[in-house]
Scaffold this motif. Sequence first.
Motif, PDB file in Angstrom:
ATOM      1  N   ARG A 112       0.952  -1.352   0.094  1.00 18.94           N
ATOM      2  CA  ARG A 112       0.028  -0.167   0.146  1.00 18.94           C
ATOM      3  C   ARG A 112       0.861   1.310  -0.071  1.00 18.94           C
ATOM      4  O   ARG A 112       2.002   1.330   0.704  1.00 18.94           O
ATOM      5  CB  ARG A 112      -0.900  -0.092   1.349  1.00 18.94           C
ATOM      6  N   MET A 113       0.275   2.460  -0.559  1.00 19.72           N
ATOM      7  CA  MET A 113       0.967   3.492  -0.645  1.00 19.72           C
ATOM      8  C   MET A 113       0.712   4.423   0.604  1.00 19.72           C
ATOM      9  O   MET A 113      -0.329   4.797   0.768  1.00 19.72           O
ATOM     10  CB  MET A 113       0.603   4.474  -1.837  1.00 19.72           C
ATOM     11  N   LEU A 114       1.820   4.560   1.283  1.00 19.87           N
ATOM     12  CA  LEU A 114       1.670   5.142   2.819  1.00 19.87           C
ATOM     13  C   LEU A 114       2.021   6.748   2.795  1.00 19.87           C
ATOM     14  O   LEU A 114       1.261   7.387   3.344  1.00 19.87           O
ATOM     15  CB  LEU A 114       2.465   4.600   3.977  1.00 19.87           C
ATOM     16  N   ASP A 115       2.997   7.031   1.861  1.00 18.67           N
ATOM     17  CA  ASP A 115       3.516   8.414   2.040  1.00 18.67           C
ATOM     18  C   ASP A 115       4.094   8.746   0.441  1.00 18.67           C
ATOM     19  O   ASP A 115       5.120   7.969   0.252  1.00 18.67           O
ATOM     20  CB  ASP A 115       4.463   8.576   3.060  1.00 18.67           C
ATOM     21  N   HIS A 116       3.615   9.679  -0.148  1.00 21.44           N
ATOM     22  CA  HIS A 116       4.242   9.913  -1.695  1.00 21.44           C
ATOM     23  C   HIS A 116       5.524  10.726  -1.565  1.00 21.44           C
ATOM     24  O   HIS A 116       6.283  11.028  -2.333  1.00 21.44           O
ATOM     25  CB  HIS A 116       3.075  10.892  -2.222  1.00 21.44           C
ATOM     26  N   SER A 117       5.770  11.305  -0.093  1.00 22.57           N
ATOM     27  CA  SER A 117       7.106  12.137   0.124  1.00 22.57           C
ATOM     28  C   SER A 117       7.868  11.486   0.976  1.00 22.57           C
ATOM     29  O   SER A 117       8.895  12.213   1.495  1.00 22.57           O
ATOM     30  CB  SER A 117       6.826  13.389   0.725  1.00 22.57           C
ATOM     31  N   SER A 118       7.805  10.201   1.453  1.00 19.28           N
ATOM     32  CA  SER A 118       8.681   9.520   2.603  1.00 19.28           C
ATOM     33  C   SER A 118       8.901  10.578   3.638  1.00 19.28           C
ATOM     34  O   SER A 118      10.160  10.944   4.189  1.00 19.28           O
ATOM     35  CB  SER A 118       9.897   9.174   1.831  1.00 19.28           C
ATOM     36  N   GLY A 119       7.877  11.069   4.439  1.00 23.09           N
ATOM     37  CA  GLY A 119       8.139  11.926   5.385  1.00 23.09           C
ATOM     38  C   GLY A 119       8.814  13.167   4.909  1.00 23.09           C
ATOM     39  O   GLY A 119       9.721  13.926   5.743  1.00 23.09           O
ATOM     40  N   GLU A 120       8.651  13.774   3.789  1.00 19.88           N
ATOM     41  CA  GLU A 120       9.435  15.156   3.098  1.00 19.88           C
ATOM     42  C   GLU A 120      10.913  14.806   3.427  1.00 19.88           C
ATOM     43  O   GLU A 120      11.522  15.656   3.934  1.00 19.88           O
ATOM     44  CB  GLU A 120       9.166  16.253   3.923  1.00 19.88           C
ATOM     45  N   ILE A 121      11.430  13.709   3.025  1.00 16.34           N
ATOM     46  CA  ILE A 121      12.877  13.189   3.187  1.00 16.34           C
ATOM     47  C   ILE A 121      13.693  14.353   2.786  1.00 16.34           C
ATOM     48  O   ILE A 121      13.387  14.969   1.684  1.00 16.34           O
ATOM     49  CB  ILE A 121      12.989  12.015   2.567  1.00 16.34           C
ATOM     50  N   SER A 122      14.740  14.493   2.993  1.00 17.44           N
ATOM     51  CA  SER A 122      15.979  15.245   2.660  1.00 17.44           C
ATOM     52  C   SER A 122      16.430  15.252   1.543  1.00 17.44           C
ATOM     53  O   SER A 122      16.590  13.884   0.855  1.00 17.44           O
ATOM     54  CB  SER A 122      16.953  15.937   3.832  1.00 17.44           C
ATOM     55  N   THR A 123      16.773  15.995   0.484  1.00 13.42           N
ATOM     56  CA  THR A 123      17.642  15.824  -0.681  1.00 13.42           C
ATOM     57  C   THR A 123      18.960  15.222  -0.274  1.00 13.42           C
ATOM     58  O   THR A 123      19.190  14.170  -0.937  1.00 13.42           O
ATOM     59  CB  THR A 123      18.005  17.196  -1.309  1.00 13.42           C
TER      60      THR A 123
END
Length: 400
Positions: A112-123
Amino acid sequence: MKYIVMLGDGMADRPIEALGGKTPLEYADTPCMDRLAEKSEMGMVRTVPGDMSPGSDVANLSVLGYDPQVYYTGRSSLEALSIGVDMKDTDVAFRCNFVTLSEDDVPYTEQRMLDHSSGEISTQDCAVLLEAIRAEMETEVYKFYVGTSYRHLMIWDRGEVMGLVPPHDIIGKPIGSSLPSDAVLRDMMSRSFEILKDHPLNLERKAKGLNPANSIWFWGAGTRPTLSSFYEKNGKKAAMISAVDLLKGLAVGAGMDNIIVEGANGGLHTNYEGKAAAAVKALLEDGEDFVYIHLEAPDEMGHQGSVERKVQSIENLDKRLLAPVVEAMDASGEDYRLVVLPDHPTPICTQTHSSDPVPFMIFDSRKDIHSGRHYNEKEAGQTGLYIENGYTLMDHLFEK
């Protein structure tokens, strides 16, 4: 005359029961917007043509004055411009998100898709993970490039443009029916899950309670863009202030200056004050006629389904970004026209974009009217002013 666009990405919404039937824009404490609204022309504008997908790419093209039905060639190709990828005419670019899947004890297609941004992960974290992907999967045909935060790029040499599902459209849902039809792309995404889910950096993120970036996700396919020059089109020297590669790419394509603000990251805790100061400097010291100030945070909070944080992002825009710009322009004595609007709605109830019209207001420092209005979807709609083709709004802003 100076011109400013203040764009709150995804800021528009629908009435929310938890807010007493108000939208986040109605509910938020926005004294600067409301003060401007009393002296502004207000209405609704359709930024996304009815037959096009309601992405920030299409909508921001419209707001910048480019008819997306003429100029749109795909989202990721605009981002390629931003990060300096010189695409060949035969290249196809794909957005390569780092996403968080559920890690259930099921096949990849049933995750399942939980988060499209991985917790607004850093560059910085993504650069490490992308290197692991490159080591296992990069070839002369498929090449990967680092972008910003969770948003990265893959170029397919002599590739194929195809319809792909944005990850923020399937939050909480199994991914199987949304995977690409192309077998190679599908296989790369599945392989990335095996490479990333036990990567030391992701194990460290999980130990800290952060969402792991445990899969890549391809979407937004596009070919090399060709935009006409903003200066040649409008006679205005223009600059873009955004933390997002998409907007930076639009600026590159249109021949606008990209102003980079340290600490601007596309999230809720971005450098609002730095963006405001950069905009004022560009207009009053550096000879820019037009500045487009883009804030990603309301859109991200809409995708996360957080009412509280979306309201906070709008209040931050008003008090920490818009107000300092307005105060500095007023103090300077320069005449200016300012438009405030979202590019599209990102309703909390759906956690994805909508193609509904959005509210706009145009403030002119030379005019002193008193309408008694507040800036929100409801009151903008009540004015009866409606612009069907969003790309004509820029002409409206530039009227004498």
